[in-house]
Design an enzyme around this catalytic site. Structure first.
Site, short mmCIF file in Angstrom:
data_model
loop_
_atom_site.label_atom_id
_atom_site.label_comp_id
_atom_site.label_asym_id
_atom_site.label_seq_id
_atom_site.Cartn_x
_atom_site.Cartn_y
_atom_site.Cartn_z
CE LYS A 1 -3.58 -0.53 2.69
NZ LYS A 1 -4.60 -0.48 3.76
CE LYS B 1 -3.47 -3.26 9.69
NZ LYS B 1 -3.79 -2.40 8.54
CB THR C 1 -9.79 5.34 4.54
OG1 THR C 1 -8.79 5.61 5.52
CG2 THR C 1 -9.51 4.02 3.87
CG ASN D 1 -13.21 6.38 9.51
OD1 ASN D 1 -12.32 6.34 8.66
ND2 ASN D 1 -13.62 7.51 10.04
N1 GLU Z 1 -5.04 1.19 9.15
C1 GLU Z 1 -5.04 1.90 7.91
C2 GLU Z 1 -4.71 0.96 6.76
O1 GLU Z 1 -4.90 -0.24 6.82
C3 GLU Z 1 -4.12 3.10 7.97
C4 GLU Z 1 -2.70 2.79 8.30
C5 GLU Z 1 -1.90 4.04 8.63
O2 GLU Z 1 -2.46 5.11 8.55
O3 GLU Z 1 -0.74 3.88 8.95
O4 GLU Z 1 -4.35 1.41 5.71
#
Ligand code: GLU
Length: 428
Positions: free
Chosen positions: A95, A107, A191, A222
């Site tokens: 990502k 994560k 997001t 969200n």
């Molecule tokens: N938890 C979100 C994701 O899966 C954001 C991660 C972040 O902002 O570091 O993309």
């Protein structure tokens, strides 16, 4: 069936192996990228409100940090497993790379159900999580963020604990903080809005006028809420959304032909995120089975809940009217269901591209926090739109040029960037 056999990590590795093959990656690079580089598994003892003690299991996993400090959220979930966190850390690497951020992937998680924890117990859990990993995280090592069932308050408790332990102020250590406490304007919308910026581009390419399109959404958290919000502002109509009912441990689809209204549904959502079914009926919504969001006559499907929601057992419910499926959740489509969607000619815009708006805005937050100077919301959202539009077109152009699905093209760009960083560092 599919639910039981599903393993997100196996799925992430299969996706990687396929594209590593297409890219003809060498063996050491494959070995380095198909597993996380570091894993921390730990126990977090918490004194509960009734004076008893409970021990929770926590994780932080670093998939790869060749392009920069690890970045990724922390999930609080009763079904959390090391394999889920491994998969999600890997998806974070791709990502960040596909969005061309100077960040790696990580994560975290805790096996817990925050619905059954008081605010004080949740605070203790957040502080305990930090105490276990504080030596291995930090603004230049690993920058956590919110994810499933964690929010700005959790991030601030974690920041405070990190600052107590390290004796200073490190606002760039964590993102998704409350606005006014180092958070970025636009982070909460990022997001969902980011996803709709890419959907807008995809519809343009298909020659479709967004104002004449209809969508069906899974989820009312969200990501889903802000996706519904912006899509509706652009003139699109969301006819259904499926929402989890905490009390009954099942999902319901809320459908209204004239379109659903995010703000209206928010007003009848309880603190556990469940929509009040009776009140919804009073507002003209039909309340249907949890899977019904998938069998709507719409142009666009937006799965924005959890992993493995469109799988081989339900993919046949998807109607011929559907042209685009854009993934708000991480890993919502199983690989066999993905093939079926591709065969049906549906454009699938994959999770780590479509939902990258969150981490893109987290990156903006990190930059603002590190310089201690904050931008206006318009500035943040304009920068977000620019990034999301650019990354979408880069992937889309490659997919056309190579004749491969968008997911493969996104993987090709991301893996190439990370492999190149590993090579330049002399790792492989
Ligand atoms: N938890 C979100 C994701 O899966 C954001 C991660 C972040 O902002 O570091 O993309």
């Amino acid at each position: 069936m599919a639910e039981k056999q599903f393993n997100a990590y196996r799925m992430a590795q299969d996706q990687f192996d396929r594209v590593a093959g297409l890219l003809e990656l060498d063996e050491p690079t494959r070995s380095l990228l198909r597993e996380p580089m570091r894993e921390y598994h730990f126990l977090i003892p918490v004194r509960m409100d009734d004076g008893s003690y409970k021990v929770f299991k926590g994780f932080r996993i670093h998939h790869n940090d060749a392009r920069g400090p690890c970045k990724g959220g922390i999930r609080f979930h009763p079904q959390e497993t090391a394999d889920t966190v491994r998969a999600l850390s890997m998806w974070m690497t791709w990502k960040c790379a596909v969005a061309d951020l100077p960040l790696g992937g990580g994560k975290g998680g805790v096996v817990c159900d925050p619905h059954n924890l008081s605010m004080r117990e949740q605070e203790a859990l957040c502080r305990g999580w930090i105490r276990q990993v504080s030596a291995n995280v930090g603004p230049m090592k690993d920058v956590p963020a919110p994810d499933v069932m964690t929010n700005a308050q959790h991030m601030l408790w974690m920041l405070d604990e990190f600052e107590v332990l390290n004796g200073g102020r490190y606002p760039g250590f964590i993102t998704g903080k409350p606005v006014g406490m180092g958070g970025s304007l636009g982070r909460k919308e990022a997001t969902g809005y980011g996803l709709v910026f890419q959907l807008r581009e995809a519809l343009k390419d298909r020659g479709m006028d967004i104002q004449r399109t209809k969508a069906s959404v899974q989820g009312f958290g969200n990501v889903a809420q802000y996706a519904i919000d912006l899509y509706t502002r652009y003139g699109g109509k969301v006819v259904a959304t499926a929402c989890w009912d905490q009390q009954e441990s099942t999902a319901y689809t809320f459908r209204r032909e004239k379109g659903i209204d995010m703000a209206e549904l928010q007003r009848i959502t309880d603190r556990f995120g469940s929509i009040d079914r009776e009140k919804a009926k009073g507002l003209g919504y039909s309340v249907l089975h949890g899977d019904d969001w998938l069998k709507q006559d719409v142009d666009v499907l937006i799965p924005a809940a959890l992993e493995n929601q469109i799988n081989i057992d339900n993919v046949e419910l998807v109607r011929p009217s559907v042209k685009i499926a854009i993934e708000g959740a991480n890993g919502p489509t199983s690989p066999d269901a993905d093939r079926v969607l591709n065969d049906k000619g549906i454009m699938v815009i994959p999770d780590f591209l479509a939902n990258s708006g969150g981490v893109v805005c987290s990156y903006f937050e990190q930059v603002q926090s590190n310089m201690n100077y904050y931008w206006s919301k318009d500035e943040v959202l304009a920068k977000l739109d620019d990034r999301m539009t650019k990354s979408f077109h880069a992937v889309f152009d490659l997919s056309k040029q190579k004749g491969v699905p968008i997911r493969d093209a996104a993987y090709m760009i991301a893996i190439t960037r990370v492999a190149e960083a590993c090579r330049m560092r002399g790792w492989v």
